[in-house]
Design a protein around this motif. Sequence first.
Motif, PDB file in Angstrom:
ATOM      1  N   GLY A  46       0.811  -1.202   0.000  1.00  0.00           N
ATOM      2  CA  GLY A  46       0.000   0.000   0.000  1.00  0.00           C
ATOM      3  C   GLY A  46       0.845   1.254   0.000  1.00  0.00           C
ATOM      4  N   TRP A  47       0.188   2.380   0.129  1.00  0.00           N
ATOM      5  CA  TRP A  47       0.854   3.677   0.104  1.00  0.00           C
ATOM      6  C   TRP A  47       1.695   3.874   1.353  1.00  0.00           C
ATOM      7  CZ3 TRP A  47       1.980   7.416  -3.119  1.00  0.00           C
ATOM      8  CH2 TRP A  47       2.336   8.659  -2.612  1.00  0.00           C
ATOM      9  N   ALA A  72      -6.328   5.555   7.331  1.00  0.00           N
ATOM     10  CA  ALA A  72      -7.074   6.812   7.444  1.00  0.00           C
ATOM     11  C   ALA A  72      -6.982   7.424   8.839  1.00  0.00           C
ATOM     12  CB  ALA A  72      -8.533   6.586   7.065  1.00  0.00           C
ATOM     13  N   ARG A  73      -6.555   6.647   9.813  1.00  0.00           N
ATOM     14  CA  ARG A  73      -6.374   7.213  11.163  1.00  0.00           C
ATOM     15  C   ARG A  73      -5.108   8.053  11.230  1.00  0.00           C
ATOM     16  NH1 ARG A  73      -6.423   1.617  14.031  1.00  0.00           N
ATOM     17  NH2 ARG A  73      -5.166   1.360  12.181  1.00  0.00           N
ATOM     18  N   ALA A  74      -4.165   7.789  10.338  1.00  0.00           N
ATOM     19  CA  ALA A  74      -2.890   8.501  10.371  1.00  0.00           C
ATOM     20  C   ALA A  74      -2.716   9.472   9.205  1.00  0.00           C
ATOM     21  CB  ALA A  74      -1.744   7.492  10.358  1.00  0.00           C
ATOM     22  N   HIS A  75      -3.468   9.280   8.130  1.00  0.00           N
ATOM     23  CA  HIS A  75      -3.277  10.084   6.917  1.00  0.00           C
ATOM     24  C   HIS A  75      -4.620  10.510   6.351  1.00  0.00           C
ATOM     25  CE1 HIS A  75       0.868   8.729   6.977  1.00  0.00           C
ATOM     26  NE2 HIS A  75       0.431   7.478   7.072  1.00  0.00           N
ATOM     27  N   ASN A  76      -4.558  11.455   5.420  1.00  0.00           N
ATOM     28  CA  ASN A  76      -5.749  11.849   4.673  1.00  0.00           C
ATOM     29  C   ASN A  76      -5.335  12.185   3.245  1.00  0.00           C
ATOM     30  OD1 ASN A  76      -4.594  14.387   4.759  1.00  0.00           O
ATOM     31  ND2 ASN A  76      -6.002  15.176   6.283  1.00  0.00           N
ATOM     32  N   GLY A  93      -8.936  26.294   3.404  1.00  0.00           N
ATOM     33  CA  GLY A  93     -10.284  25.799   3.126  1.00  0.00           C
ATOM     34  C   GLY A  93     -10.339  24.474   2.397  1.00  0.00           C
ATOM     35  N   ALA A  94      -9.169  23.854   2.117  1.00  0.00           N
ATOM     36  CA  ALA A  94      -9.163  22.565   1.435  1.00  0.00           C
ATOM     37  C   ALA A  94      -9.772  21.495   2.347  1.00  0.00           C
ATOM     38  CB  ALA A  94      -7.737  22.174   1.056  1.00  0.00           C
ATOM     39  N   ARG A  95     -10.558  20.620   1.751  1.00  0.00           N
ATOM     40  CA  ARG A  95     -11.201  19.562   2.532  1.00  0.00           C
ATOM     41  C   ARG A  95     -10.545  18.222   2.251  1.00  0.00           C
ATOM     42  NH1 ARG A  95     -17.551  19.914   1.972  1.00  0.00           N
ATOM     43  NH2 ARG A  95     -16.978  18.358   0.453  1.00  0.00           N
ATOM     44  N   ALA A  96     -10.294  17.476   3.286  1.00  0.00           N
ATOM     45  CA  ALA A  96      -9.731  16.143   3.147  1.00  0.00           C
ATOM     46  C   ALA A  96     -10.785  15.203   2.585  1.00  0.00           C
ATOM     47  CB  ALA A  96      -9.238  15.635   4.497  1.00  0.00           C
ATOM     48  N   CYS A  97     -10.345  14.323   1.723  1.00  0.00           N
ATOM     49  CA  CYS A  97     -11.246  13.332   1.118  1.00  0.00           C
ATOM     50  C   CYS A  97     -11.226  12.060   1.932  1.00  0.00           C
ATOM     51  CB  CYS A  97     -10.821  13.014  -0.303  1.00  0.00           C
ATOM     52  SG  CYS A  97     -10.789  14.439  -1.391  1.00  0.00           S
TER      53      CYS A  97
END
Length: 97
Positions: A46-47, A72-76, A93-97
């Motif tokens: 994985g990444w 997803a608990r450590a990265h976005n 104002g950027a939103r995490a996906c």
Amino acid sequence: MAQGRGSARGTGSGSTAAALALVLLCALLRGEFAESAVYTVGDRGGWSFNTAIWPNGKRFRAGDVLVFRYDARAHNVVPVSAAGYSSCSAPGGARAC
């Protein structure tokens, strides 16, 4: 009656042409999807931060799909520009996906 049969034949020919066009379109689309590939970034692991060599030997094409698996608990994931990537900063104002 003769006029009705002539109309039916005309409609049948149009239907046949439309069906043939639909079959050709489906074949073309299927060929395009058959050529696309799905890549999991980092392969099985994985990444991670050590994926710099992961793309070596791969040839990416338009239509290919890149799948990013991460904790997803450590990265976005936040869409950024090249400048944002280089500076490791997201626009306000950027939103995490």
